[in-house]
Motif scaffolding. Structure first.
Motif, PDB file in Angstrom:
ATOM      1  N   ALA A  16      29.526  63.926 -30.105  1.00 33.83           N
ATOM      2  CA  ALA A  16      29.029  63.463 -31.406  1.00 33.83           C
ATOM      3  C   ALA A  16      28.241  64.607 -32.039  1.00 33.83           C
ATOM      4  CB  ALA A  16      28.161  62.224 -31.243  1.00 33.83           C
ATOM      5  N   LEU A  17      28.960  65.529 -32.640  1.00 32.71           N
ATOM      6  CA  LEU A  17      28.350  66.770 -33.126  1.00 32.71           C
ATOM      7  C   LEU A  17      27.798  66.655 -34.542  1.00 32.71           C
ATOM      8  CD1 LEU A  17      30.982  69.320 -31.753  1.00 32.71           C
ATOM      9  CD2 LEU A  17      28.812  68.610 -30.730  1.00 32.71           C
ATOM     10  N   ALA A  18      28.088  65.548 -35.216  1.00 35.83           N
ATOM     11  CA  ALA A  18      27.620  65.364 -36.591  1.00 35.83           C
ATOM     12  C   ALA A  18      26.998  63.975 -36.733  1.00 35.83           C
ATOM     13  CB  ALA A  18      28.769  65.546 -37.585  1.00 35.83           C
ATOM     14  N   PRO A  19      25.758  63.807 -36.279  1.00 36.33           N
ATOM     15  CA  PRO A  19      25.081  62.515 -36.440  1.00 36.33           C
ATOM     16  C   PRO A  19      24.517  62.358 -37.850  1.00 36.33           C
ATOM     17  CG  PRO A  19      23.672  64.053 -35.243  1.00 36.33           C
ATOM     18  CD  PRO A  19      24.962  64.772 -35.515  1.00 36.33           C
ATOM     19  N   PHE A  20      24.764  61.197 -38.433  1.00 30.05           N
ATOM     20  CA  PHE A  20      24.285  60.898 -39.782  1.00 30.05           C
ATOM     21  C   PHE A  20      23.328  59.709 -39.715  1.00 30.05           C
ATOM     22  CE2 PHE A  20      28.305  62.472 -42.255  1.00 30.05           C
ATOM     23  CZ  PHE A  20      28.096  63.754 -41.755  1.00 30.05           C
ATOM     24  N   PHE A  21      22.315  59.731 -40.586  1.00 33.32           N
ATOM     25  CA  PHE A  21      21.372  58.622 -40.715  1.00 33.32           C
ATOM     26  C   PHE A  21      21.215  58.289 -42.193  1.00 33.32           C
ATOM     27  CE2 PHE A  21      20.235  60.720 -36.776  1.00 33.32           C
ATOM     28  CZ  PHE A  21      19.964  59.679 -35.903  1.00 33.32           C
ATOM     29  N   SER A  22      21.158  56.995 -42.500  1.00 31.27           N
ATOM     30  CA  SER A  22      20.905  56.575 -43.876  1.00 31.27           C
ATOM     31  C   SER A  22      20.116  55.278 -43.861  1.00 31.27           C
ATOM     32  CB  SER A  22      22.210  56.387 -44.645  1.00 31.27           C
ATOM     33  OG  SER A  22      22.988  55.341 -44.093  1.00 31.27           O
ATOM     34  N   THR A  23      19.478  54.980 -44.992  1.00 34.69           N
ATOM     35  CA  THR A  23      18.661  53.777 -45.123  1.00 34.69           C
ATOM     36  C   THR A  23      19.094  53.000 -46.358  1.00 34.69           C
ATOM     37  OG1 THR A  23      16.785  54.957 -44.140  1.00 34.69           O
ATOM     38  CG2 THR A  23      16.305  52.886 -45.235  1.00 34.69           C
ATOM     39  N   TRP A  24      19.201  51.681 -46.184  1.00 32.21           N
ATOM     40  CA  TRP A  24      19.442  50.781 -47.305  1.00 32.21           C
ATOM     41  C   TRP A  24      18.217  49.889 -47.475  1.00 32.21           C
ATOM     42  CZ3 TRP A  24      24.970  48.317 -46.330  1.00 32.21           C
ATOM     43  CH2 TRP A  24      25.929  49.349 -46.304  1.00 32.21           C
ATOM     44  N   ARG A  25      17.820  49.661 -48.721  1.00 33.65           N
ATOM     45  CA  ARG A  25      16.766  48.683 -49.004  1.00 33.65           C
ATOM     46  C   ARG A  25      17.435  47.429 -49.541  1.00 33.65           C
ATOM     47  NH1 ARG A  25      13.413  51.524 -52.071  1.00 33.65           N
ATOM     48  NH2 ARG A  25      12.055  52.074 -50.333  1.00 33.65           N
ATOM     49  N   VAL A  26      17.207  46.313 -48.844  1.00 33.19           N
ATOM     50  CA  VAL A  26      17.846  45.055 -49.244  1.00 33.19           C
ATOM     51  C   VAL A  26      16.843  44.000 -49.692  1.00 33.19           C
ATOM     52  CG1 VAL A  26      19.879  45.456 -47.819  1.00 33.19           C
ATOM     53  CG2 VAL A  26      17.938  44.225 -46.838  1.00 33.19           C
ATOM     54  N   GLY A  27      15.553  44.170 -49.347  1.00 38.81           N
ATOM     55  CA  GLY A  27      14.517  43.360 -49.976  1.00 38.81           C
ATOM     56  C   GLY A  27      13.808  42.331 -49.139  1.00 38.81           C
ATOM     57  N   THR A  28      14.550  41.550 -48.340  1.00 35.23           N
ATOM     58  CA  THR A  28      13.932  40.450 -47.595  1.00 35.23           C
ATOM     59  C   THR A  28      14.573  40.340 -46.205  1.00 35.23           C
ATOM     60  OG1 THR A  28      15.506  38.754 -48.291  1.00 35.23           O
ATOM     61  CG2 THR A  28      13.606  39.162 -49.745  1.00 35.23           C
ATOM     62  N   PRO A  29      13.879  39.684 -45.271  1.00 31.58           N
ATOM     63  CA  PRO A  29      14.496  39.457 -43.955  1.00 31.58           C
ATOM     64  C   PRO A  29      15.808  38.675 -44.037  1.00 31.58           C
ATOM     65  CG  PRO A  29      12.133  39.107 -43.826  1.00 31.58           C
ATOM     66  CD  PRO A  29      12.451  39.286 -45.287  1.00 31.58           C
ATOM     67  N   GLU A  30      15.879  37.706 -44.948  1.00 39.41           N
ATOM     68  CA  GLU A  30      17.118  36.940 -45.098  1.00 39.41           C
ATOM     69  C   GLU A  30      18.260  37.844 -45.550  1.00 39.41           C
ATOM     70  OE1 GLU A  30      18.945  33.033 -47.446  1.00 39.41           O
ATOM     71  OE2 GLU A  30      16.907  33.717 -47.863  1.00 39.41           O
ATOM     72  N   ARG A  31      17.978  38.727 -46.503  1.00 33.10           N
ATOM     73  CA  ARG A  31      19.010  39.641 -46.971  1.00 33.10           C
ATOM     74  C   ARG A  31      19.344  40.695 -45.914  1.00 33.10           C
ATOM     75  NH1 ARG A  31      20.557  40.475 -52.216  1.00 33.10           N
ATOM     76  NH2 ARG A  31      20.204  42.730 -52.049  1.00 33.10           N
ATOM     77  N   GLN A  32      18.390  41.043 -45.079  1.00 31.33           N
ATOM     78  CA  GLN A  32      18.719  41.903 -43.939  1.00 31.33           C
ATOM     79  C   GLN A  32      19.803  41.248 -43.085  1.00 31.33           C
ATOM     80  OE1 GLN A  32      14.768  42.362 -42.132  1.00 31.33           O
ATOM     81  NE2 GLN A  32      14.899  44.569 -42.421  1.00 31.33           N
ATOM     82  N   ARG A  33      19.577  39.983 -42.719  1.00 30.13           N
ATOM     83  CA  ARG A  33      20.550  39.263 -41.884  1.00 30.13           C
ATOM     84  C   ARG A  33      21.889  39.126 -42.595  1.00 30.13           C
ATOM     85  NH1 ARG A  33      15.770  36.322 -40.904  1.00 30.13           N
ATOM     86  NH2 ARG A  33      16.324  34.771 -42.489  1.00 30.13           N
ATOM     87  N   GLN A  34      21.870  38.785 -43.875  1.00 27.74           N
ATOM     88  CA  GLN A  34      23.112  38.629 -44.630  1.00 27.74           C
ATOM     89  C   GLN A  34      23.895  39.948 -44.688  1.00 27.74           C
ATOM     90  OE1 GLN A  34      21.587  37.226 -48.374  1.00 27.74           O
ATOM     91  NE2 GLN A  34      21.590  35.063 -47.760  1.00 27.74           N
ATOM     92  N   THR A  35      23.183  41.044 -44.865  1.00 25.14           N
ATOM     93  CA  THR A  35      23.862  42.338 -44.970  1.00 25.14           C
ATOM     94  C   THR A  35      24.455  42.746 -43.628  1.00 25.14           C
ATOM     95  OG1 THR A  35      22.274  42.975 -46.694  1.00 25.14           O
ATOM     96  CG2 THR A  35      23.621  44.723 -45.740  1.00 25.14           C
ATOM     97  N   VAL A  36      23.723  42.543 -42.558  1.00 24.10           N
ATOM     98  CA  VAL A  36      24.256  42.857 -41.232  1.00 24.10           C
ATOM     99  C   VAL A  36      25.513  42.028 -40.965  1.00 24.10           C
ATOM    100  CG1 VAL A  36      23.816  42.738 -38.749  1.00 24.10           C
ATOM    101  CG2 VAL A  36      22.059  43.617 -40.286  1.00 24.10           C
ATOM    102  N   ASP A  37      25.480  40.748 -41.309  1.00 21.15           N
ATOM    103  CA  ASP A  37      26.658  39.893 -41.125  1.00 21.15           C
ATOM    104  C   ASP A  37      27.834  40.403 -41.965  1.00 21.15           C
ATOM    105  OD1 ASP A  37      25.244  38.278 -39.399  1.00 21.15           O
ATOM    106  OD2 ASP A  37      24.816  36.728 -40.896  1.00 21.15           O
ATOM    107  N   ALA A  38      27.554  40.833 -43.191  1.00 19.23           N
ATOM    108  CA  ALA A  38      28.621  41.330 -44.057  1.00 19.23           C
ATOM    109  C   ALA A  38      29.209  42.626 -43.514  1.00 19.23           C
ATOM    110  CB  ALA A  38      28.082  41.544 -45.472  1.00 19.23           C
ATOM    111  N   ILE A  39      28.372  43.500 -42.992  1.00 18.40           N
ATOM    112  CA  ILE A  39      28.863  44.740 -42.383  1.00 18.40           C
ATOM    113  C   ILE A  39      29.772  44.416 -41.204  1.00 18.40           C
ATOM    114  CG2 ILE A  39      28.187  46.813 -41.109  1.00 18.40           C
ATOM    115  CD1 ILE A  39      25.570  46.772 -42.788  1.00 18.40           C
ATOM    116  N   ALA A  40      29.323  43.504 -40.347  1.00 17.85           N
ATOM    117  CA  ALA A  40      30.116  43.151 -39.170  1.00 17.85           C
ATOM    118  C   ALA A  40      31.472  42.577 -39.574  1.00 17.85           C
ATOM    119  CB  ALA A  40      29.344  42.161 -38.306  1.00 17.85           C
TER     120      ALA A  40
END
Length: 235
Positions: A16-40
């Motif tokens: 893994a010679l090119a590790p990338f990191f990024s951050t998303w702001r989604v606003g609330t714990p509920e939206r955190q869960r919703q976004t993780v579910d959508a990604i999955a």
């Protein structure tokens, strides 16, 4: 195909010679869960997009608002090919499920040095991931490496090592301006206890740590805690 895993990534894997990191702001714990579910859903409904993508991991911020993304690529060229062919359809599906996600930028890094606690207890899965980001005034790859080397000197001379730390993986941004430490801890409380101990931050009040904290050109530093909530790897 794409497979979900609860296992944390191996930050030191040699392919893994090119590790990338990024951050998303989604606003609330509920939206955190919703976004993780959508990604999955988005990723699991599609074939794994590239042989050179080793893994993709998502973390929820303890601030209740952000998501951290960490992807492990064999090369930057492999990532650029993914962007041209597969990224946008995934972004569109996620944004349809959870509108108004604020994407705060992508950081391109190379891992420089790692340290692990050498005892049997360190074999347990981390209970918390701590991301320390340091920014310098202008690009200087030599300064990036020298600062990390100074951190290792301070760690090795630490008179009162804080319990609970499992590993630290230092990454240098490819633009020469930042260092990112991906640190694994037994728990968030262990990290909070280490910060509350005497000294400025996790380190003791020693000349080595003072040198780290007052390094010429050091512009800013941030510390954020996360939980690993989703791992995606090829089946």
């Amino acid at each position: 195909m794409t497979r979900r895993t609860d296992a944390h990534p191996d930050l030191a894997r040699p392919d893994a010679l090119a590790p990338f990191f990024s951050t998303w702001r989604v606003g609330t714990p509920e939206r955190q869960r919703q976004t993780v579910d959508a990604i999955a859903r988005t990723w699991e409904s599609r074939p794994w997009p590239a042989e050179d993508l080793r893994g993709y991991h998502v973390y929820t911020g303890h601030d209740g608002s952000t998501l951290l993304h960490h992807s492990q690529w064999a090369s930057e060229q492999a990532y650029e090919a993914f962007v041209k062919t597969h990224r946008q359809e995934r972004v569109d599906e996620i944004d349809t499920a959870v509108p108004d996600i604020e994407r705060l930028g992508l950081g391109r890094y190379r891992r420089y040095r790692s340290a692990r606690r050498e005892d049997p207890a360190a074999a347990v899965e981390p209970g918390c991931v701590v991301i320390v980001e340091v920014e310098f005034e202008g690009p200087d790859p030599d300064r990036q490496r020298a600062w990390v080397d100074a951190v290792f000197e301070a760690l090795q001379s630490e008179p009162n090592p804080r319990p609970g730390g499992l590993s630290a993986h230092f990454h240098l941004s490819t633009d020469g301006t930042r260092v990112l430490n991906y640190a694994e801890w037994e728990s968030a409380q262990a990290h909070l206890d280490a910060l509350a101990a005497p000294g400025d931050g996790v380190g003791s009040s020693t000349s080595q740590w003072e040198r780290v904290q007052t390094w010429p050109g050091l512009k800013s530093s941030t510390v954020n805690r996360y939980d690993h909530v989703l791992g995606l790897v090829p089946r």
